[in-house]
Structures are given as C-alpha cells and as structure tokens.
Scaffold this motif. Structure first.
Motif, PDB file in Angstrom:
ATOM      1  N   MET A   1      24.249  25.530 -19.808  1.00 36.54           N
ATOM      2  CA  MET A   1      24.735  25.225 -21.155  1.00 36.54           C
ATOM      3  C   MET A   1      24.301  23.802 -21.504  1.00 36.54           C
ATOM      4  N   PRO A   2      23.480  23.638 -22.555  1.00 42.38           N
ATOM      5  CA  PRO A   2      22.977  22.303 -22.875  1.00 42.38           C
ATOM      6  C   PRO A   2      24.035  21.400 -23.490  1.00 42.38           C
ATOM      7  N   VAL A   3      23.876  20.108 -23.277  1.00 43.06           N
ATOM      8  CA  VAL A   3      24.721  19.109 -23.930  1.00 43.06           C
ATOM      9  C   VAL A   3      24.195  18.901 -25.350  1.00 43.06           C
TER      10      VAL A   3
ATOM     11  N   ARG B   1      23.637  35.238 -27.354  1.00 46.60           N
ATOM     12  CA  ARG B   1      24.356  35.360 -26.086  1.00 46.60           C
ATOM     13  C   ARG B   1      25.133  34.086 -25.776  1.00 46.60           C
ATOM     14  N   ARG B   2      24.529  32.949 -26.045  1.00 48.92           N
ATOM     15  CA  ARG B   2      25.208  31.674 -25.795  1.00 48.92           C
ATOM     16  C   ARG B   2      26.475  31.574 -26.644  1.00 48.92           C
TER      17      ARG B   2
ATOM     18  N   SER C   1      33.800  25.712 -24.376  1.00 55.44           N
ATOM     19  CA  SER C   1      32.939  24.866 -25.200  1.00 55.44           C
ATOM     20  C   SER C   1      31.758  24.404 -24.381  1.00 55.44           C
ATOM     21  N   ALA C   2      30.758  23.898 -25.068  1.00 56.31           N
ATOM     22  CA  ALA C   2      29.666  23.210 -24.395  1.00 56.31           C
ATOM     23  C   ALA C   2      30.177  21.846 -23.932  1.00 56.31           C
TER      24      ALA C   2
ATOM     25  N   GLY D   1      34.684  19.497 -21.247  1.00 61.12           N
ATOM     26  CA  GLY D   1      34.043  20.809 -21.251  1.00 61.12           C
ATOM     27  C   GLY D   1      33.011  21.004 -20.160  1.00 61.12           C
ATOM     28  N   VAL D   2      32.959  20.094 -19.195  1.00 63.77           N
ATOM     29  CA  VAL D   2      32.029  20.240 -18.074  1.00 63.77           C
ATOM     30  C   VAL D   2      32.671  21.158 -17.039  1.00 63.77           C
TER      31      VAL D   2
END
Length: 537
Positions: free
Chosen positions: A526-528, A415-416, A434-435, A454-455
């Motif tokens: 969404m993880p860094v 899914r991510r 993007s992440a 991408g934040v």
C-alpha cells in the motif's frame, strides 16, 4: 305475458348493470396501474441496499391519484396513500432486509399488480467523477488481475442517459439495470467493476454499481445548485461562469477549434481508409453555455439527485483533473469539502444518515516538471480525507502513466479501494482501514522526524527513500533531503540542518509524475500518499 315481459326487461337491466359495474371496476383498476409512475431505477434486475429500511416510491396520476398503494417484497408488506390528490406521490417503507435474492417486488393498486423481478438485496455504490471513473473495462490493461479473484456472485450496473438538468430530477433519464456478462461489462467502469469483484471476495453479497461519472467535468457540475450559487468555496467557478454568460465569444472560439481539429481527423481517416475517430463529448456537447450538459449543477440534478431518496453503501469519487490549473487547484479543497457536505445534507434531508466517500487521489501523469498544480489537488484530497468523517483516501501515484491522463491499470486501483473500504466501512476483521498517512513532523535534535498512522507492518522502499523528500527553507525554497531512514511507522531525515539553518516544512512526492516506483514508500504493497507538513514546535 305483461308480467313475464316486465320480468325479462328487469333481468336484462340487472345483467347490463352488473356487466357495466364489473367493467368499470376492471377499467378503473387498469387505469390505476397504468397511471403508476416509478423512478427508472425500479426495474427488473435492480439492487437495493441491505440492512437499511427499503423505500419504495412513485406517483399516481389522473383519476387514480388518491388511491392507496400496496407493496410486497421478500414476504414483507407496506401500504401507502398519496401525500395529496394533487401530487399523487406516495412512499412505502419496508423494514431493513439482509443480503439475498432473487426477490419479486410487487406494487398493487386497486386490484392490479405490477411485478419487478430478479431483485437482489446487497451493497449499492454510486460511481461519480470524470473520465478516470467512467473509463470502461475494455480499456483496462490489467484485467488478468480478475482471474486471481474467486468465483463471485451477483453484480449489476445502472446506466442512464447523458443529459443535464436545471432542476433535480425524480427519475434518472433513460435509466436501466444491466446484468453482468462477458459483453455488458466491457462498457462498465473498470474501477467500479474491479472494486465490486474484489469486495465480493471479502464480503460475498450482491453489488450494485450506479454509473454517474461523465468525462471532462468540473466539480461545479456535481454540486447542488445552492452550493454553486451561494457557497464561498465556489466563488471562482461562479466568476468563470458569469464570464461565459456575459461574453460567450471565447468559449465559442475554443469549441470551434476542437470541432475543426476533430473534423480534420475524420477527413484524414476516411482518406486513408481508416475508421473515423469517435466524436468527443466536448464536440458533442457544444460550447459551454446554459444548454451544455456540463453546466454548473446540471449533472448533480440529472444523474445524482434522484438517488438521494435511497440509502447507498457509499460513493466512489474520482475527479479533480479539470481543476488542475493555477486558478482552481488552490481552491479545490474548499470546493471538495462543500461537495461532500452538500451531498450528505441532501441524503440526510431524505432521512439517511450515512454517506461514506471513497476519494481516489489523482494518479501520476506527465514529466516531473510539466505541471505543479496536480500535487496541490492531491493534497486537497488528502486534507478532506483527514478532516471530514467517513472519507477514505485511495492513493494512486504508482499506477499512473507518464503520457496518458487516463492510466489503464484500473483493476489494481479498484482492488486497492476495495481493500481499504472493506476495513473502513464494512468493518471486516483483518482488513486495513487506511493507507499510511503522515500526521506530524517535528525536530529531534538536528533530525526531522515524520510520524505516520495506518502503518500495518513497516514503511519500506526498494531503493533510496530520500528521492522524493524535500525540506523547505525559511525563504520558501525547497531542497532535497540527503539522508532518510525508515523506522517502522516513522521517517527520519538525518541532519535536516545540513542544507538549511531552519527547516519550516517537509513534503514527499510533490511532483506530477514519479519516474520510478522503486523509491516510493510502501507498507505491505500500500503506497504512502504524497503529503506536505509544516513542522510543529
């Protein structure tokens, strides 16, 4: 009487001649169709890529090798003549079609027609890599996430036999399409299926998943032979292969140990009345040798090469665990770059320009000090995503498992990937592309400031964000950051000079396994991704 007899004889002759001619035409037509060979992906239930020219190809053999072929699909027609009577190969190209179906693909030769039914036009994604990509749906522990997705449309999967080849194949061995149902999907790639379901929730078009991934494979199995033999990026892999060819003894010893261990497990299971463990691919394939399907370039030739003749929406690539060694990890970035470029070259050589890549970063695995090479592989994946066009990085440290190299939360990972691919490659409004990615580290007074792109909202952490940040001293040693402030799309390490007079670099999450996700950085869930940056002047 003589005239009447002569007339009757002529009529009989004419009748026989007409029958023979009709028979000849019918027989020749049947020969033409019977001599028609097509790649195995041309079968009932197939998915073709939307919004790209539709290429239909095959081969005529024997007496029919020079006959024209006619193709019809969705009201469109195309004609093709074999390139030469010797080869019998033909290619027909239809204009691009929008998503839809079902259609019937008709291939005609000399009055005979072959029909391929239940054909859909949609997005086709090629699934490549090793065991975490081939990990099947029945092993995923987060299938409950699928219930949150709305009713979906057509999803099909293409499977093929598990063989290698020394030359590129025109047709995937034993290939065939499977329709989605409660039983068939159990053996499909969990990541692939989660990706398809989530993507259809955003772009409701048919999705085709081409399964090519094979557990336990090195990146050397997935590049064209020319890349393996000629590219400087594969020097160490070539050396290792040459060592195997020159002295197969160590490989045989390693294989014997694997097989003996498996046979003991089988014997113990039978003695205790339990089902025997399945034979691993390592045991099934035998020792590494020129006959082993995992040999260099063999899986590219057998499982990927035939698809370079057709457009696809993109490639989902999850691989690198095998390269997590002291010898290979530092060279993985160059090898991965060569793979991406070589695959694109092969597709372009067949007339296709775009080949997006979705790279899955290695998930967390093992205790923090168990292995230091996986962070190097992760950084290589991040570097390729940052430096090669149309390469998307999917972070997954938070979805790992301390004790299992095959973490089971695969639907969440699929899914991510779909969330990111929808924005980046399908260009859907409102979807992130993007992440959050760290791009620059500089000094501001005594503070070290890291800038991100991408934040979407703002960087956040449930607990102390300083947990996984480290600063490198001039002597090359690393020390933990003491105080970290999150400032929207920036991270500030306060008083970076407190422990070192001259910070040279900063890194985040440079570990094999994060014991808790509470201290990880996220932006809207969404993880860094882990990163290492040298300070800019």
């Amino acid at each position: 009487m003589k005239t009447s007899t002569r007339t009757a004889a002529v009529l009989v002759f004419v009748y026989v001649f007409v029958v023979l001619i009709a028979f000849a035409f019918t027989f020749t037509g049947n020969i033409c169709l019977a001599a028609l060979e097509m790649p195995s992906m041309f079968a009932d239930g197939m998915i073709l890529q939307r919004d790209q020219p539709v290429r239909i190809l095959g081969k005529l053999t024997g007496a029919s090798a020079s006959r024209p072929v006619h193709v019809r699909l969705a009201g469109l027609e195309a004609h093709a003549n074999p390139v030469s009577e010797e080869s019998g190969r033909w290619i027909a190209v239809l204009p691009a079609l929008p998503a839809g179906g079902p259609h019937v693909l008709e291939i005609s030769c000399n009055g005979e027609t072959r029909r391929i039914t239940d054909v859909f036009i949609g997005d086709v994604w090629l699934l490549a890599g090793q065991s975490n990509m081939s990990f099947s749906l029945h092993g995923a522990t987060d299938q409950n996430l699928l219930t949150a997705l709305p009713h979906h449309g057509v999803i099909r999967a293409f499977h093929q036999d598990l063989v290698g080849s020394d030359v590129p194949l025109d047709s995937p061995p034993g290939g065939g399409w499977q329709k989605e149902d409660a039983q068939t999907v159990k053996s499909w790639s969990a990541i692939g299926y989660g990706f398809a379901r989530a993507l259809q929730a955003k772009a409701p078009v048919p999705v085709g998943l081409i399964h090519t991934a094979v557990p336990g494979t090195s990146i050397s199995s997935w590049v064209p032979a020319a890349s393996f033999s000629d590219s400087p990026a594969f020097f160490i892999w070539r050396k290792n292969w040459e060592d195997v060819l020159r002295n197969p003894g160590p490989e045989q010893t390693r294989y014997d140990a694997h097989r003996n261990a498996w046979e003991k497990q089988v014997a113990a299971a039978r003695e205790n009345g339990r089902p025997a463990p399945p034979m691993s691919l390592t045991v099934r394939f035998g020792p590494m040798s020129p006959k082993n399907p995992r040999r260099p370039a063999a899986f590219f030739n057998a499982r990927v090469a035939s698809f370079t003749s057709f457009p696809v929406a993109g490639v989902l690539y999850y691989q690198g665990e095998t390269e997590g060694t002291d010898a290979l990890a530092p060279r993985y970035a160059d090898a991965l770059r060569e793979l991406v470029r070589a695959w694109r070259t092969e597709w372009r050589r067949k007339g296709w320009q775009d080949l997006p890549f979705v790279l899955f970063q290695l998930s967390g695995y093992g205790i923090a000090s168990a292995k230091t090479t996986w962070p190097v592989v992760r950084q290589a994946q991040a570097d390729i995503a940052a430096s090669e066009p149309d390469v998307l990085l999917v972070p997954s440290m938070d979805l790992g498992d301390a004790r299992d190299i095959h973490p089971t939360r695969k639907i969440a990972l699929g899914r991510r990937a779909a969330d990111l691919a929808a924005g980046r490659f399908l260009r859907l409004n409102g979807e992130r592309k993007s992440a959050p990615v760290a791009t620059k580290a500089i000094l501001e007074g005594r503070d070290l400031v890291i800038t991100f792109v991408g934040v979407v909202d703002a960087l956040a952490s449930e607990k102390s964000p300083a947990t996984y940040f480290e600063i490198r001293r001039a002597d090359g040693s690393w020390i933990p950051a003491k105080s970290v402030q999150l400032q929207g799309d920036r991270v500030r390490i306060v008083d970076a000079f407190a422990e070192t007079s001259a910070p040279h670099a900063v890194r985040y999450l440079w570990t094999n396994w994060s014991a808790s996700n509470d201290s990880l950085l996220f932006d809207r869930q969404m993880p860094v991704p882990p990163f290492l940056l040298t300070l800019q002047p």
